[in-house]
Write an enzyme that holds these catalytic residues in place. Structure first.
Site, short mmCIF file in Angstrom:
data_model
loop_
_atom_site.label_atom_id
_atom_site.label_comp_id
_atom_site.label_asym_id
_atom_site.label_seq_id
_atom_site.Cartn_x
_atom_site.Cartn_y
_atom_site.Cartn_z
N ASP A 190 0.77 -1.24 0.00
CA ASP A 190 0.00 0.00 0.00
C ASP A 190 0.80 1.29 0.00
O ASP A 190 0.36 2.30 -0.52
CB ASP A 190 -0.88 0.07 1.27
CG ASP A 190 -1.63 -1.20 1.55
OD1 ASP A 190 -1.56 -2.14 0.75
OD2 ASP A 190 -2.29 -1.25 2.60
N GLU A 220 4.28 -8.00 11.92
CA GLU A 220 3.79 -7.72 10.56
C GLU A 220 4.97 -7.41 9.63
O GLU A 220 5.02 -7.86 8.50
CB GLU A 220 2.83 -6.53 10.65
CG GLU A 220 2.10 -6.20 9.36
CD GLU A 220 1.18 -5.00 9.53
OE1 GLU A 220 1.18 -4.35 10.60
OE2 GLU A 220 0.44 -4.70 8.57
#
Ligand code: DGY
Length: 446
Positions: free
Chosen positions: A179, A416
């Site tokens: 993103d 993450e």
């Protein structure tokens, strides 16, 4: 950044912890990517997560894929998010914001966003088939999924490739899965909008769970929401939408993943007794187009192509190496890519060494070691690159990607993403991240 684990861990410990993360994030038919930051089902996450369940709970692995494809639209698009009703109100942009409810072609029984994500499903299915405890019993699942994935690829090669080039475009940074790459900032230099007038009011929820320096900046969110607003106003599918739409990018990793999934689907198709001619054609056409249009000779890497401005976007990211996954580069280009991975752009220097592989080149002006996609190491990227390097007969470099990944998890836990600098290393974003756990499981079973 966080260092929860200081004790060295054995592979058995790691496996146990990885399984615990998946179990903890399990919501029934699917597994959410993380405990609170991502409380729904995400598209490519589901594929990687399925690989984590496969060795111990094959039924759950299949269920991840089935649950995701319940969100497939009638035109073949598989959405980026399938929302969990139970967790509504816990994520932005939530289901209502997308305004997909009641749209023709949208499944009636699933709440979805209006974008897609990298098409990992073909190669995930192939790896699931290798692990099926009983292939006869699993055959109806694979038959169903084969048709669904074919429909998705058909969508990408028609609606996202209007000139039949063999390259699907993405219409939003979220579709890349990466993103917040600096690449999108460069694309946005020529997209002019007024954040006051052209962006609807919104309230982020991500910063309730993760510190702001790890997440995209407000300017990036304004851009994300600006694009979603255009898409939702046009109901996502009016054909004339794309004429004036400002963000259409042919991205190398998105297309390499699609191309690799075509190959994997060919194998699956043969097993199911299908004619796989179309898949072969797509695979060959996409590999050729990646080489013809996305190769940057000066930088020795693949880059995105901005269809609106008709120009390459010269930003060096890990995505630019990923065409190795689908076998696109010839030997000369493959050598340039592997050299790049080992030079200071990705490996750092003797004084300041880096774990492989930073998402954005370490010397890029937009590089930030701990901000979402601006530099951190991601385990799914390393896992795909590991397989890509094996394909090019680079076992030592592939092993380095695997070892770096396992070492980061061993030292810090199932984050993450991770700071790539060895001298500062640590976990970033959210902890207990499902695909980190799932891909550790997949590596350790080999
Ligand atoms: C997020 O919320 O950051 C997600 O990646 C969007 O898909």
């Amino acid at each position: 950044m966080n260092d929860r684990f200081s004790e060295p861990k054995t592979e058995t410990d790691l496996l146990k912890e990885a399984r615990r993360v998946l179990q903890h994030n399990l919501l029934g038919a699917f597994t959410k990517p993380a405990p609170s930051l991502y409380p729904h089902q995400w598209n490519w996450d589901a594929g990687f997560i399925a690989l984590g369940w496969a060795p111990t709970n094959f039924k759950q692995a299949c269920s991840e894929m089935t649950a995701l494809f319940r969100g497939q639209w009638s035109n073949g698009m598989v959405p980026q998010i399938v929302f969990s009703v139970k967790n509504s109100g816990k994520y932005f942009p939530g289901y209502r914001f997308w305004e997909t409810q009641g749209l023709p072609g949208k499944p009636r029984n699933a709440r979805t966003s209006g974008l897609t994500m990298p098409a990992v499903h073909g190669f995930v299915l192939q790896r699931l088939l290798e692990q099926a405890p009983d292939v006869r019993e699993a055959r109806p699942f694979f038959r169903r999924m084969y048709d669904r994935v074919l429909l998705l690829h058909d969508y990408l090669y028609t609606l996202r490739d209007p000139h039949g080039e063999g390259l699907a475009f993405i219409c939003h940074p979220w579709e890349s899965g990466m993103d917040n790459l600096p690449t999108w900032e460069t694309v946005f230099e020529t997209i002019h909008f007024d954040p006051e007038k052209d962006v609807p009011a919104y309230e982020r929820m991500d910063l309730q769970h993760v510190d702001a320096p790890f997440r995209p900046r407000k300017e990036s969110y304004d851009r994300y929401i600006y694009l979603v607003n255009i898409l939702r106003k046009s109901h996502y599918k009016k054909p004339e939408l794309w004429n004036d739409y400002p963000f259409k990018v042919q991205e190398p990793m998105f297309n390499a993943i699609l191309s690799h999934s075509n190959e994997a689907m060919m194998e699956l198709g043969k097993w199911l007794g299908k004619d796989t001619g179309q898949l072969r054609e797509w695979h060959e056409q996409t590999n050729k187009a990646i080489n013809d249009k996305l190769w940057d000779e000066q930088r020795g890497v693949y880059v995105s192509f901005d269809l609106v401005q008709q120009r390459q976007v010269p930003v060096v990211t890990a995505a630019g190496l990923m065409p190795l996954l689908s076998g696109a580069p010839d030997q000369v280009r493959a050598e340039r890519l592997t050299a790049l991975l080992q030079n200071p752009k990705f490996s750092g220097t003797a004084e300041n060494p880096a774990w492989l592989c930073a998402s954005t080149a370490l010397d890029d002006p937009g590089f930030d070691p701990s901000r979402y996609w601006r530099g951190p190491v991601w385990i799914n990227m390393n896992w795909m690159m590991y397989h890509a390097l094996l394909r090019y007969n680079q076992p030592a470099l592939a092993a380095r990607l695997r070892d770096d990944s396992l070492e980061l998890v061993r030292r810090h836990g199932f984050w993450e993403y991770y700071n790539p600098w060895k001298k500062q290393s640590g976990g970033c974003g959210t902890d207990q991240f499902s695909w980190t756990a799932a891909l550790v499981i997949d590596w350790l079973r080999q």
